[in-house]
Design a protein around this motif. Structure first.
Motif, short mmCIF file in Angstrom:
data_model
loop_
_atom_site.label_atom_id
_atom_site.label_comp_id
_atom_site.label_asym_id
_atom_site.label_seq_id
_atom_site.Cartn_x
_atom_site.Cartn_y
_atom_site.Cartn_z
N ALA A 1 54.70 33.82 54.00
CA ALA A 1 55.04 34.51 52.76
C ALA A 1 54.04 35.61 52.52
CB ALA A 1 55.04 33.51 51.62
N GLY A 2 54.51 36.70 51.92
CA GLY A 2 53.64 37.82 51.65
C GLY A 2 52.91 37.64 50.34
N ILE A 3 51.71 37.12 50.39
CA ILE A 3 50.90 36.94 49.19
C ILE A 3 49.56 37.61 49.42
CG2 ILE A 3 49.83 35.31 47.61
CD1 ILE A 3 51.82 33.26 48.44
N THR A 4 49.21 38.49 48.52
CA THR A 4 47.93 39.16 48.60
C THR A 4 47.15 38.92 47.33
OG1 THR A 4 48.92 41.21 47.78
CG2 THR A 4 48.79 40.94 50.17
N GLN A 5 45.84 38.99 47.47
CA GLN A 5 44.95 38.83 46.33
C GLN A 5 43.99 40.01 46.31
OE1 GLN A 5 44.49 34.09 47.04
NE2 GLN A 5 43.14 34.96 45.51
N SER A 6 43.65 40.44 45.11
CA SER A 6 42.65 41.50 44.98
C SER A 6 41.81 41.29 43.74
CB SER A 6 43.33 42.88 44.92
OG SER A 6 44.21 42.95 43.82
N PRO A 7 40.50 41.58 43.81
CA PRO A 7 39.80 41.93 45.04
C PRO A 7 39.59 40.72 45.92
CG PRO A 7 38.23 41.65 43.26
CD PRO A 7 39.59 41.47 42.65
N ARG A 8 39.10 40.90 47.11
CA ARG A 8 38.81 39.77 47.99
C ARG A 8 37.41 39.22 47.74
NH1 ARG A 8 41.23 39.00 52.64
NH2 ARG A 8 40.15 37.01 52.40
N HIS A 9 36.53 40.09 47.30
CA HIS A 9 35.16 39.68 46.97
C HIS A 9 34.75 40.42 45.70
CE1 HIS A 9 34.50 37.92 51.01
NE2 HIS A 9 35.25 38.93 51.41
N LYS A 10 34.03 39.69 44.85
CA LYS A 10 33.53 40.36 43.64
C LYS A 10 32.25 39.68 43.18
CE LYS A 10 34.79 42.18 39.13
NZ LYS A 10 34.51 43.57 39.54
N VAL A 11 31.30 40.51 42.80
CA VAL A 11 30.07 40.04 42.18
C VAL A 11 30.02 40.64 40.79
CG1 VAL A 11 27.57 39.94 42.29
CG2 VAL A 11 28.90 39.91 44.42
N THR A 12 29.81 39.79 39.80
CA THR A 12 29.80 40.27 38.43
C THR A 12 28.68 39.57 37.67
OG1 THR A 12 31.21 40.74 36.52
CG2 THR A 12 31.37 38.55 37.49
N GLU A 13 28.38 40.10 36.49
CA GLU A 13 27.31 39.52 35.70
C GLU A 13 27.88 38.60 34.62
OE1 GLU A 13 24.00 43.10 36.07
OE2 GLU A 13 25.01 42.75 34.15
N THR A 14 27.07 37.64 34.25
CA THR A 14 27.45 36.72 33.18
C THR A 14 27.84 37.48 31.93
OG1 THR A 14 25.97 35.00 34.04
CG2 THR A 14 26.62 34.84 31.74
N GLY A 15 28.94 37.07 31.33
CA GLY A 15 29.39 37.67 30.09
C GLY A 15 30.41 38.79 30.25
#
Lengths: 109, 113
Positions: free
Chosen positions: B2-16
Motif C-alpha cells: 500500500a502507498g503510505i508515506t509519512q513526513s517528516p521522516r526525522h525531526k528534532v524539536t525543543e520541549t514546548g
C-alpha cells in the motif's frame, strides 16, 4: 487492563531448528495479527487469523489461533538466517489494536 | 505494498514547541491509525480514524490530537512537545473489507530535547 503477552521476548536459535513463539491475550478478540519488523524498518503483515482454529502458513512460518484459550502461536520450521527479525502479535477488540512487546528472533548459522 | 508515506521522516524539536506529523495514503482506505513505538512497549495506539472527520482515542492519547479532513491524510499533532514524546511514530491504514490488513508507513523518528 488489556494485556498481550509474548514469549519468549528474545530467542536465539540455530539454523535448521524448529521453535514456537506464543502470544497470550487477556480480552475477547475475533482476530489475531502477526507482524514482522526488521531493525530500523517498518512493520510487515504476516498473518491475519480470523476465527477460532484458524491456521495459516507461509513458507517456514505457520500461525494458529485458539480464541477459547486466548492463545496464538507462530511456529518456525527449519529456521534460516533471513527469518531473523522481531515478531509482533496484535489483537483488535473494537477497532483498537493492542500489540505484544515483540519477540526478537536471531537465527545463528 | 500500500502507498503510505509519512513526513517528516526525522525531526528534532525543543520541549514546548508544537509538532505536526503527516500521514498520506493512496489506497482510499477507510481506517487510519497513529502508533508510537518505544523499547519494551511494542506499538501503542495513539488515535485512529474510521472516516473523514471521524476519529477516536487510543491507548495513549494524552498530549496528542489528530485531524482527518480528507480520506488520504491523517495528521498527528503534539500541541506542546515533551521529552516523553520522543519516540518512533508509525502511521497505518486499512480498508474495511474482509482482509482486515493493516499497512504501515515507514515511520517518523521524533526527538524532543
Amino acid at each position: 487492563e488489556l494485556k498481550v503477552e509474548q514469549n519468549p521476548l528474545f530467542l536465539s536459535m540455530q539454523e535448521g531448528k524448529n521453535y514456537t513463539i506464543y502470544c497470550n491475550y487477556s480480552t475477547t478478540s475475533d482476530r489475531l495479527y502477526w507482524y514482522r519488523q526488521d531493525p530500523g524498518k517498518s512493520l510487515e503483515s504476516l498473518f491475519v487469523l480470523l476465527s477460532n482454529g484458524a491456521v495459516k502458513q507461509e513458507g517456514r512460518l505457520m500461525a494458529s489461533l485458539d480464541t477459547k484459550a486466548r492463545l496464538s502461536t507462530l511456529h518456525i520450521t527449519a529456521a534460516v538466517h533471513d527469518l531473523s527479525a522481531t515478531y509482533f502479535c496484535a489483537v483488535e477488540p473494537g477497532n483498537q489494536f493492542y500489540f505484544g512487546t515483540g519477540t526478537s528472533l536471531t537465527v545463528i548459522p | 505494498d500500500a502507498g503510505i508515506t509519512q513526513s517528516p521522516r526525522h525531526k528534532v524539536t525543543e520541549t514546548g514547541t508544537p509538532v505536526t506529523l503527516r500521514c498520506h495514503q493512496t489506497e482510499n482506505h477507510r481506517y487510519m491509525y497513529w502508533y508510537r513505538q518505544d523499547p519494551g512497549h511494542g506499538l501503542r495506539l495513539i488515535h485512529y480514524s474510521y472516516g473523514v472527520k471521524d476519529t477516536d482515542k487510543g491507548e495513549v492519547s494524552d498530549g496528542y490530537s489528530v485531524s482527518r479532513s480528507k480520506t488520504e491524510d491523517f495528521l498527528l499533532t503534539l500541541e506542546s512537545a515533551t521529552s516523553s514524546q520522543t519516540s518512533v511514530y508509525f502511521c497505518a491504514s486499512g480498508s474495511s473489507d474482509l482482509s482486515y490488513e493493516q499497512y504501515f508507513g515507514p515511520g517518523t523518528r521524533l526527538t524532543v530535547t
